[in-house]
Design an enzyme around this catalytic site. Structure first.
Site, PDB file in Angstrom:
ATOM      1  N   ASP A  13      -8.438  -9.793 -13.275  1.00  6.33           N
ATOM      2  CA  ASP A  13      -8.788 -10.266 -14.620  1.00  6.33           C
ATOM      3  C   ASP A  13      -7.923 -11.462 -15.028  1.00  6.33           C
ATOM      4  O   ASP A  13      -6.805 -11.624 -14.540  1.00  6.33           O
ATOM      5  CB  ASP A  13      -8.605  -9.106 -15.614  1.00  6.33           C
ATOM      6  CG  ASP A  13      -9.365  -9.349 -16.919  1.00  6.33           C
ATOM      7  OD1 ASP A  13     -10.232 -10.248 -16.940  1.00  6.33           O
ATOM      8  OD2 ASP A  13      -9.080  -8.630 -17.897  1.00  6.33           O
ATOM      9  N   ASN A  61     -20.678  -7.369 -16.956  1.00  4.93           N
ATOM     10  CA  ASN A  61     -20.542  -8.828 -16.862  1.00  4.93           C
ATOM     11  C   ASN A  61     -21.893  -9.558 -16.916  1.00  4.93           C
ATOM     12  O   ASN A  61     -21.928 -10.767 -17.146  1.00  4.93           O
ATOM     13  CB  ASN A  61     -19.775  -9.234 -15.592  1.00  4.93           C
ATOM     14  CG  ASN A  61     -18.290  -8.935 -15.632  1.00  4.93           C
ATOM     15  OD1 ASN A  61     -17.665  -8.656 -14.607  1.00  4.93           O
ATOM     16  ND2 ASN A  61     -17.685  -8.976 -16.830  1.00  4.93           N
TER      17      ASN A  61
HETATM   18  C1  IPE Z   1     -13.257  -6.410 -15.644  1.00  2.00           C
HETATM   19  O1  IPE Z   1     -12.926  -7.567 -16.323  1.00  2.00           O
HETATM   20  C2  IPE Z   1     -14.335  -6.711 -14.642  1.00  2.00           C
HETATM   21  C3  IPE Z   1     -13.911  -7.517 -13.512  1.00  2.00           C
HETATM   22  C4  IPE Z   1     -12.680  -7.878 -13.253  1.00  2.00           C
HETATM   23  C5  IPE Z   1     -14.961  -7.905 -12.617  1.00  2.00           C
HETATM   24  P1  IPE Z   1     -13.616  -7.933 -17.713  1.00  2.00           P
HETATM   25  O2  IPE Z   1     -12.964  -9.161 -18.225  1.00  2.00           O
HETATM   26  O3  IPE Z   1     -15.078  -7.968 -17.559  1.00  2.00           O
HETATM   27  O4  IPE Z   1     -13.242  -6.650 -18.589  1.00  2.00           O
HETATM   28  P2  IPE Z   1     -13.039  -6.489 -20.148  1.00  2.00           P
HETATM   29  O5  IPE Z   1     -14.218  -7.125 -20.806  1.00  2.00           O
HETATM   30  O6  IPE Z   1     -11.763  -7.168 -20.470  1.00  2.00           O
HETATM   31  O7  IPE Z   1     -12.959  -5.016 -20.345  1.00  2.00           O
HETATM   32  C1  IPE Z   2     -12.123 -11.953 -14.356  1.00  2.00           C
HETATM   33  O1  IPE Z   2     -11.726 -12.967 -15.198  1.00  2.00           O
HETATM   34  C2  IPE Z   2     -13.325 -12.353 -13.519  1.00  2.00           C
HETATM   35  C3  IPE Z   2     -14.574 -11.661 -13.885  1.00  2.00           C
HETATM   36  C4  IPE Z   2     -14.692 -10.710 -14.759  1.00  2.00           C
HETATM   37  C5  IPE Z   2     -15.763 -12.100 -13.192  1.00  2.00           C
HETATM   38  P1  IPE Z   2     -12.376 -13.159 -16.629  1.00  2.00           P
HETATM   39  O2  IPE Z   2     -13.521 -14.090 -16.518  1.00  2.00           O
HETATM   40  O3  IPE Z   2     -12.680 -11.844 -17.243  1.00  2.00           O
HETATM   41  O4  IPE Z   2     -11.194 -13.871 -17.413  1.00  2.00           O
HETATM   42  P2  IPE Z   2     -10.710 -13.603 -18.893  1.00  2.00           P
HETATM   43  O5  IPE Z   2     -10.479 -12.124 -19.027  1.00  2.00           O
HETATM   44  O6  IPE Z   2     -11.801 -14.085 -19.786  1.00  2.00           O
HETATM   45  O7  IPE Z   2      -9.446 -14.399 -19.025  1.00  2.00           O
HETATM   46 MG    MG Z   3     -11.630 -10.573 -18.431  1.00  2.00          MG
END
Ligand code: IPE
Ligand code: IPE
Ligand code: MG
Length: 236
Positions: A13, A61
């Site tokens: 993340d 997502n």
């Molecule tokens: C969790 O990250 C999913 C992945 C790393 C693929 P998200 O960014 O989607 O999770 P939330 O929204 O912070 O819970």
């Molecule tokens: C994790 O990074 C990757 C996916 C969930 C695909 P994020 O895209 O969630 O990054 P933040 O949480 O917005 O910084």
């Molecule tokens: Mg995230």
């Protein structure tokens, strides 16, 4: 130092925040995050970690802006093409868990091709979680079990934890001893709900694109210092 987990799962993340802090579009963060995957895979192999499960795209997502989803799927297809060599160099088998049929056809095709090309490796596995949801996985297992009961193949009285576990996406893979989440969020976000019941959880503020060899080693060292009791008491 010598307590190396067999299976490490990572919630990757913070890609978006990493890019935002530089004034860059979110996709730049995802690109840098893809580089971390490569580095972490290599280091995990060096350390002797057998299974590496990465949360790459959740069922939730799909609620992101369509342009970001499109860019992520494109990046995934490119990653698979580019990193196939890395998998061969590391003698690592690629697996996938999740609702693979949700993914664009070209991504499915790439996945299938690379999974087949690496299916003979037995030393290590990289498990990508794609369109993955822990609740979806458990609901799927429940449905399959119900179908067996309906067909008269299974007596409800015989349903145990092992029955449920054997109907998950990758039933042969042991539960992760260690779950890592980057970027400081203290939540599991629907990842491996069944499998993490006794996993050690390690949360770091480091954003995924900055998570490299040193950060993985720090997580493993931290894990090695943990006292796992599994509901029992010390020394028993
Ligand atoms: C969790 O990250 C999913 C992945 C790393 C693929 P998200 O960014 O989607 O999770 P939330 O929204 O912070 O819970
Ligand atoms: C994790 O990074 C990757 C996916 C969930 C695909 P994020 O895209 O969630 O990054 P933040 O949480 O917005 O910084
Ligand atoms: Mg995230």
């Amino acid at each position: 130092m010598n307590k190396i987990p067999e299976h490490v799962a990572i919630i990757m993340d913070g890609n978006g925040r990493w890019a935002k802090s530089r004034g860059w579009p979110r996709i730049k963060g995802h690109e840098a995050g893809a580089e971390s995957i490569k580095v972490v895979l290599r280091e995990a192999r060096k350390l002797g970690i057998k299974y590496l499960t990465l949360y790459a795209f959740s069922v939730e997502n799909w609620n992101r802006p369509s342009l970001e989803i499109k860019a992520l799927m494109q990046l995934l297809a490119t990653f698979l093409k580019k990193e196939e060599k890395e998998l061969h160099d590391n003698q690592t088998r690629l697996r996938v868990i999740g609702r693979v049929s949700d993914l664009p056809k070209n991504v499915q095709k790439e996945l299938k091709r690379v999974m087949e090309a690496t299916s003979h490796y037995t030393e290590a596995q990289l498990v990508l979680s794609l369109s993955y949801g822990g609740r979806t996985e458990i609901a799927n297992a429940a449905r399959q079990i119900a179908e067996k009961v309906k067909a008269g193949e299974l007596d409800p009285a015989d349903i145990t934890e092992d029955t449920v576990a054997s109907h998950l996406y990758a039933p042969d893979i042991p539960d992760p001893e260690l779950l890592i989440r980057t970027s400081g969020e203290m939540r599991v976000s629907n990842f491996l709900l069944w499998q993490i019941s006794y996993s050690e959880i390690y949360v770091t503020d480091v954003l995924w694109p900055d998570f490299r060899e040193a950060e993985l080693n720090e997580a493993i060292d931290n894990y090695a210092s943990r006292n796992r009791r599994f509901g029992g008491v010390d020394g028993k």
